[in-house]
Each structure stands twice: as C-alpha cells, then as structure tokens.
Write an enzyme that holds these catalytic residues in place. Structure first.
Site, mmCIF file in Angstrom:
data_model
loop_
_atom_site.group_PDB
_atom_site.id
_atom_site.type_symbol
_atom_site.label_atom_id
_atom_site.label_comp_id
_atom_site.label_asym_id
_atom_site.label_seq_id
_atom_site.Cartn_x
_atom_site.Cartn_y
_atom_site.Cartn_z
ATOM 1 N N SER A 1 1.436 -0.996 0.118
ATOM 2 C CA SER A 1 -0.035 0.115 0.127
ATOM 3 C C SER A 1 0.886 1.670 -0.031
ATOM 4 C CB SER A 1 -1.374 0.353 1.121
ATOM 5 O OG SER A 1 -1.606 -1.179 1.621
HETATM 6 N N1 SAH Z 1 -0.467 -5.318 3.807
HETATM 7 C C1 SAH Z 1 0.044 -5.769 3.002
HETATM 8 C C2 SAH Z 1 -0.503 -5.232 1.082
HETATM 9 C C3 SAH Z 1 -1.395 -6.389 1.332
HETATM 10 S S1 SAH Z 1 -2.393 -6.771 0.029
HETATM 11 C C4 SAH Z 1 1.770 -5.314 2.666
HETATM 12 O O1 SAH Z 1 2.123 -4.477 3.957
HETATM 13 O O2 SAH Z 1 2.436 -4.735 1.974
HETATM 14 C C5 SAH Z 1 -3.106 -8.337 0.267
HETATM 15 C C6 SAH Z 1 -2.589 -9.069 0.448
HETATM 16 O O3 SAH Z 1 -3.503 -9.746 0.586
HETATM 17 C C7 SAH Z 1 -1.794 -9.748 -0.798
HETATM 18 O O4 SAH Z 1 -1.613 -10.521 -0.724
HETATM 19 C C8 SAH Z 1 -3.696 -11.191 -0.783
HETATM 20 O O5 SAH Z 1 -2.302 -12.104 -1.386
HETATM 21 C C9 SAH Z 1 -4.025 -10.976 0.156
HETATM 22 N N2 SAH Z 1 -4.943 -12.233 0.912
HETATM 23 C C10 SAH Z 1 -6.294 -11.900 -0.182
HETATM 24 N N3 SAH Z 1 -7.305 -12.496 0.146
HETATM 25 C C11 SAH Z 1 -6.360 -13.233 1.352
HETATM 26 C C12 SAH Z 1 -7.096 -14.369 2.591
HETATM 27 N N4 SAH Z 1 -8.569 -14.148 2.281
HETATM 28 N N5 SAH Z 1 -6.234 -14.547 3.682
HETATM 29 C C13 SAH Z 1 -5.230 -14.211 3.549
HETATM 30 N N6 SAH Z 1 -4.243 -13.078 3.051
HETATM 31 C C14 SAH Z 1 -5.193 -12.640 1.487
#
Ligand code: SAH
Length: 226
Positions: A66
């Site tokens: 993000s």
């Molecule tokens: N917080 C992260 C950015 C998040 S991007 C950072 O600091 O970089 C969102 C992430 O959520 C992605 O890596 C995606 O693979 C994950 N994601 C999507 N659905 C999910 C689920 N049901 N459980 C866990 N992770 C999930």
C-alpha cells in the site's frame, strides 16, 4: 541511484514529512515507526528507488504494497498500545506487519499466497522484527487460537467485515478494513461493544480483493463448487 543507507534514510524522512506530517498524521509513535522501518526492503530490488514515493507498488502475484500514507493512516486509526496483540489479514510484503511490530507487543499476520508469506518472513527475520508470526491460509477465518485481539487490520477488500474477525475482537477493540468490490472501497472502522458493533466510514480506498470464504470467491471457483 541512491543505493546506500544514508540516502534511503533521507528519502524515508522526506516521505514522513511530506506525505504523512503534512497530510495530518500526528501520532508520534506511528511517525517514528515509519521513519525507522526500511520500506525499500519490502519491495522487489528493481523498485528500491521508488520505495519512498507516494504510491502503492507491485510485489508480485498481482498484489501490491500500500501507499505509505494509507499504511500510516490505518495504523494511526488503531491507537495501538505497546502491550497490544494485533491481527493483520493480508501480509503481502510484510511492510504493514513490520510497522505494527514497532507499536504493539505481538503481531499475527495471515497471507494466502505462500511465496509472499515466505518472502515476508525472511525479510522480517533479517530485520530482527521477531514479534511477528506469519501463517499461510485464508485469513477471513481469522486466527481463533490466538484470539481475542486488541486490534485487527484487514489489508484486502471484502464484501463485508468477515464475521469470524468480529468474533475474535476483544471487547472495546477496533477493526479497520476496506469494504467493497475490487477497485473501489470504503475504509471502515468498527468497534466491538459487547455483542454490538459500532461502525464508521472513514475514506474511499482501493485495495486488492480479499479472496476467501468470508471474502470474494476466487475466479472460477463457482464451476468447481457445482
Ligand atoms: N499489508 C500488505 C499489503 C496487502 S496486499 C503490505 O503491507 O504489503 C493484500 C494481500 O492480501 C495480498 O498479498 C493477498 O494475497 C492477500 N490476501 C487476499 N485474500 C486473502 C485471504 N483470504 N487471507 C489472507 N491473505 C489474503
């Protein structure tokens, strides 16, 4: 171009001043964590020069880290205390988890893409942030064995706040999550008050989808399930 420690540190301090302080982030603990955690280490090496820009960046597998302001804003809205235990859903690069680890006692974070979880784990270890536990799986179920949490942050967008996450909040604790379809969501903050919840809408955001049982269904899964 500025691949040395001093220049990254300078870029980071500039990021905090221009992107965070000047836009109203006031929590000194959050600002300090953002000055301290080397964001470039959480993006692919060919993007290190862009790590302190005012933008999200790709981290592979169609996912993104993000924008710094959003990380700071969501973190500030949780009002973390040093003794708190926090759950993050959507580890991604591990950057948000790293920021949380500077502000809380213990961070639990769940990622569904195994390779991202592995990479995040390695970087967090290299940086010595040893109060972060990473699990691979569908984070829409939360982490029941470690509940209740003093705060929950969801960094992928769901159609609604996953009920298991509300169940795993301590009484009086906040949860922050983007709610809505891919591409456009409202950031909401919810407080658990006994068996009720109190929800406020904060600001429009754009996160990648939360894919899981209490999130959006994976593309193609409808066929698999009939
Ligand atoms: N917080 C992260 C950015 C998040 S991007 C950072 O600091 O970089 C969102 C992430 O959520 C992605 O890596 C995606 O693979 C994950 N994601 C999507 N659905 C999910 C689920 N049901 N459980 C866990 N992770 C999930």
């Amino acid at each position: 171009m500025f691949h040395d420690k001093t220049n990254f540190e300078e870029a980071r301090h500039r990021m905090v001043e221009r992107q965070l302080v000047q836009r109203g982030i006031t929590d000194e603990r959050v600002l300090q964590a953002m000055r301290e955690v080397p964001r470039h280490r959480f993006v692919p090496e060919d993007l290190w020069d862009m790590a302190y820009r005012d933008t999200p960046l790709p981290i592979g597998h169609g996912q993104t880290i993000s924008q710094p302001y959003i990380v700071a804003y969501m973190t500030q809205m949780l009002h973390l205390k040093p003794e708190d235990r926090v759950l993050e859903v959507g580890t991604g690069s591990g950057y948000q988890a790293a920021i949380l680890s500077r502000l809380a006692k213990q961070v639990y974070t769940i990622e569904r893409v195994e390779e991202l979880a592995r990479r995040a784990k390695r970087i967090l270890q290299e940086l010595g942030y040893d109060n972060v536990l990473i699990r691979v799986g569908d984070g829409s179920h939360g982490w029941p064995e470690a509940a209740p949490f003093d705060a929950i942050i969801v960094t992928a967008a769901a159609p609604e706040v996953p009920p298991p996450l509300i169940a795993q909040l301590a009484d009086g604790a906040p949860l922050i999550a983007p709610i809505g379809p891919a591409g456009y969501q409202d950031l909401v903050r919810l407080y658990k008050r006994g068996d009720r919840t109190e929800t406020e809408y904060l600001t429009p955001v754009a996160f990648v989808p939360l894919v899981g049982e209490h999130g959006w269904r994976e593309r193609g899964s409808e066929e698999e399930e009939t």
